[in-house]
Structures are given as C-alpha cells and as structure tokens.
Scaffold this motif. Structure first.
Motif, PDB file in Angstrom:
ATOM      1  N   LYS A 195      30.930 106.292 -40.393  1.00 22.82           N
ATOM      2  CA  LYS A 195      30.914 105.532 -41.644  1.00 22.82           C
ATOM      3  C   LYS A 195      32.276 104.916 -41.723  1.00 22.82           C
ATOM      4  O   LYS A 195      32.191 103.618 -42.164  1.00 22.82           O
ATOM      5  CB  LYS A 195      30.468 106.222 -42.895  1.00 22.82           C
ATOM      6  N   GLN A 196      33.196 105.621 -41.657  1.00 23.53           N
ATOM      7  CA  GLN A 196      34.508 104.863 -41.872  1.00 23.53           C
ATOM      8  C   GLN A 196      34.995 103.879 -40.764  1.00 23.53           C
ATOM      9  O   GLN A 196      35.392 102.825 -41.248  1.00 23.53           O
ATOM     10  CB  GLN A 196      35.899 106.126 -41.811  1.00 23.53           C
ATOM     11  N   ILE A 199      32.984 100.662 -41.901  1.00 19.59           N
ATOM     12  CA  ILE A 199      33.744  99.994 -43.038  1.00 19.59           C
ATOM     13  C   ILE A 199      34.873  99.327 -42.826  1.00 19.59           C
ATOM     14  O   ILE A 199      35.039  98.053 -43.201  1.00 19.59           O
ATOM     15  CB  ILE A 199      34.439 101.103 -44.216  1.00 19.59           C
ATOM     16  N   GLN A 210      33.470  93.727 -50.025  1.00 26.94           N
ATOM     17  CA  GLN A 210      33.167  95.217 -50.299  1.00 26.94           C
ATOM     18  C   GLN A 210      31.423  94.930 -50.673  1.00 26.94           C
ATOM     19  O   GLN A 210      30.715  96.121 -50.386  1.00 26.94           O
ATOM     20  CB  GLN A 210      33.893  95.610 -51.299  1.00 26.94           C
ATOM     21  N   GLN A 223      31.891 102.630 -54.560  1.00 26.70           N
ATOM     22  CA  GLN A 223      32.113 103.767 -53.650  1.00 26.70           C
ATOM     23  C   GLN A 223      32.717 103.220 -52.267  1.00 26.70           C
ATOM     24  O   GLN A 223      33.648 103.941 -51.798  1.00 26.70           O
ATOM     25  CB  GLN A 223      30.518 104.213 -53.237  1.00 26.70           C
ATOM     26  N   VAL A 224      32.477 101.877 -51.962  1.00 32.38           N
ATOM     27  CA  VAL A 224      33.037 101.158 -50.486  1.00 32.38           C
ATOM     28  C   VAL A 224      34.483 101.030 -50.933  1.00 32.38           C
ATOM     29  O   VAL A 224      35.410 101.419 -50.011  1.00 32.38           O
ATOM     30  CB  VAL A 224      32.314  99.851 -50.211  1.00 32.38           C
ATOM     31  N   ARG A 226      36.500 102.727 -53.191  1.00 29.22           N
ATOM     32  CA  ARG A 226      37.465 104.036 -53.077  1.00 29.22           C
ATOM     33  C   ARG A 226      37.321 104.611 -51.712  1.00 29.22           C
ATOM     34  O   ARG A 226      38.401 105.023 -51.444  1.00 29.22           O
ATOM     35  CB  ARG A 226      36.298 105.040 -53.918  1.00 29.22           C
ATOM     36  N   MET A 227      36.320 104.395 -50.726  1.00 33.06           N
ATOM     37  CA  MET A 227      36.408 105.018 -49.650  1.00 33.06           C
ATOM     38  C   MET A 227      37.313 104.180 -48.595  1.00 33.06           C
ATOM     39  O   MET A 227      38.156 104.622 -47.902  1.00 33.06           O
ATOM     40  CB  MET A 227      35.120 104.932 -48.829  1.00 33.06           C
ATOM     41  N   GLU A 228      37.409 102.797 -48.914  1.00 38.20           N
ATOM     42  CA  GLU A 228      38.419 101.906 -48.084  1.00 38.20           C
ATOM     43  C   GLU A 228      39.915 102.337 -48.445  1.00 38.20           C
ATOM     44  O   GLU A 228      40.572 102.447 -47.771  1.00 38.20           O
ATOM     45  CB  GLU A 228      38.162 100.354 -48.242  1.00 38.20           C
ATOM     46  N   LYS A 230      40.896 105.279 -49.623  1.00 38.68           N
ATOM     47  CA  LYS A 230      41.162 106.541 -48.901  1.00 38.68           C
ATOM     48  C   LYS A 230      41.417 106.690 -47.593  1.00 38.68           C
ATOM     49  O   LYS A 230      42.311 106.893 -47.021  1.00 38.68           O
ATOM     50  CB  LYS A 230      39.843 107.534 -49.093  1.00 38.68           C
ATOM     51  N   ILE A 231      40.639 105.504 -46.599  1.00 40.34           N
ATOM     52  CA  ILE A 231      40.870 105.259 -45.183  1.00 40.34           C
ATOM     53  C   ILE A 231      42.433 104.926 -45.130  1.00 40.34           C
ATOM     54  O   ILE A 231      42.956 105.024 -44.194  1.00 40.34           O
ATOM     55  CB  ILE A 231      39.734 104.618 -44.698  1.00 40.34           C
TER      56      ILE A 231
END
Length: 240
Positions: A195-196, A199, A210, A223-224, A226-228, A230-231
C-alpha cells in the motif's frame, strides 16, 4: 532542510555562489557519514573515506538538475557511493605516499570547483596557486592519479568541447542519471509495503492528488495525507 531551502541553495550554487555550495555540503555531512560507515574496515581511515565522499557530494551538487524529478538526497547517495567505490577499487594498484594522496584529494577538489565555475580545465599554474603547492608537486600527484581520474579527464580536444568522458556519456544518451535514479528508487520502494508503494508511485510518479489516491485506494484524503507524511519521515531516517 526543507525542499525549498535545498532548491534555493542549489540554484545559488549553480550560479557560482561558493557559500551556498559549502552550506549544502555541511548540511549533508550526516548523509555522507552514513554512507562511509558501509565501507569501514577495508584498510582505509574513516576520515579518508569521508573526504572522498565529500567529492562525490560536490559532484552531486554541481550536476543535479531539478528536471530529474527526484530528491537531491536520492540523487546524491549513488554519486557518493560510486566515488567511494571507485577509490577503493583503484587505490592500491600503485602504492603511493600519504602526502601524494592528500595532494591528489586537494587538487581534485580544487579542479572540480574551477571547472564548475569557469567551464574549463585549470592550468598547472592555476592549480599550484589555489592549492599552494609547487608545480612539481602538482605534476607528481596528477601523474600518480592518472589512471584513477581517467574517467574525468577532458576529451574531444579537436572539437574543443572541453567535456569529460562521463559528461560525454551523459550528453550522448542521457542514461547515466536515469540509471542512478532507478537503482536508488527501487531500493527505496523495497523498504515499503504494498500500500505504501502504491501511494508513493501514484503521488510522485503519476502526479496524482491525495484525493485521487484516496479514491483509488478506498481511503480518506486525511488518511492518505497522514500515511504519506509517515512514509516520507521513515525514508528520510533511512537515508540520513
């Protein structure tokens, strides 16, 4: 350092601002040391490898183009690694004194700076002046390093191009930087789960927003986002 800061400094450095060039080098010493650590215990002092890594970083600064569509640190890593690998591969073919090696590093760095600023090769007299070495010391060091530096020697004298071999390759088929980018980006993607990876690919390769990524993955835009974030923080930790 933020993306806008590095871009501004790179632009200034490409316009001949030595202070900006040095600032980029200083700000990335952690990155250089992280690469140097991979090559310790091979018969060379860490400080020597760090100096070679600095040469690779200076090359990255001078040759980086925002048109590569890749972060500067991503581009710099294989340049630094390649410079150290070349040094380890070529050093030791002919044993030379530590003084000559130190002179070679100084001459090579000053030569790179001169070419970047003046787009021409410096003369022996000019190198002697900026390095504060005698002409004999300059010639001795250059002769001792002739084979090591062959890939950076000027070629096509009859055409008056003043290009080095590696620049000729880059200009001819535009493959050098693309290969470096693909290799390092493949390494980066391998650090992420499926998934990462999706993205990052959709955001930075397919230029999707996004919101578009969220719709395709069945997530919310928040959510996208925040995940981006974090990545990117995770990847930054891995390469710095």
């Amino acid at each position: 350092m933020s993306k806008i800061d590095i871009q501004i400094l790179l632009k200034r450095a490409h316009n001949g601002d030595k202070a900006s060039r040095n600032q980029i080098l200083i700000d990335n010493t952690g990155l250089i040391w992280s690469i140097v650590k991979r090559f310790l215990n091979r018969g060379h002092e860490s400080e020597d490898l760090f100096q070679i890594g600095c040469i690779g970083m200076l090359k990255a600064i001078d040759r980086f183009d925002s048109g590569f569509h890749v972060a500067f640190s991503t581009y710099a890593v294989p340049m630094i690694t390649g410079e150290i690998r070349r040094f380890l591969r070529d050093d030791g073919i002919i044993k030379i004194s530590r003084t000559i090696k130190e002179n070679q590093k100084l001459i090579f760095e000053q030569r790179e700076q001169y070419i970047s600023k003046n787009h021409a090769e410096p003369t022996i007299e000019q190198l002697s002046s900026v390095c504060r070495l005698s002409k004999e010391e300059i010639i001795t060091a250059m002769e001792a390093a002739r084979e090591v530096e062959s890939i950076d020697k000027e070629m096509d004298y009859t055409e008056g191009s003043g290009q080095t071999l590696i620049e000729k390759i880059e200009d001819t088929n535009n493959m050098h930087n693309a290969v470096l980018n693909r290799i390092f980006m493949r390494q980066i993607l391998d650090m992420l789960d499926e998934k990462q990876q999706k993205i990052i690919i959709m955001r930075y390769y397919q230029n999707k927003t996004q919101s578009e990524v969220a719709h395709l993955l069945g997530m919310s835009q928040v959510q996208v986002s925040r995940m981006e974030k974090k990545i990117l923080n995770y990847l930054r930790e891995q390469i710095t």
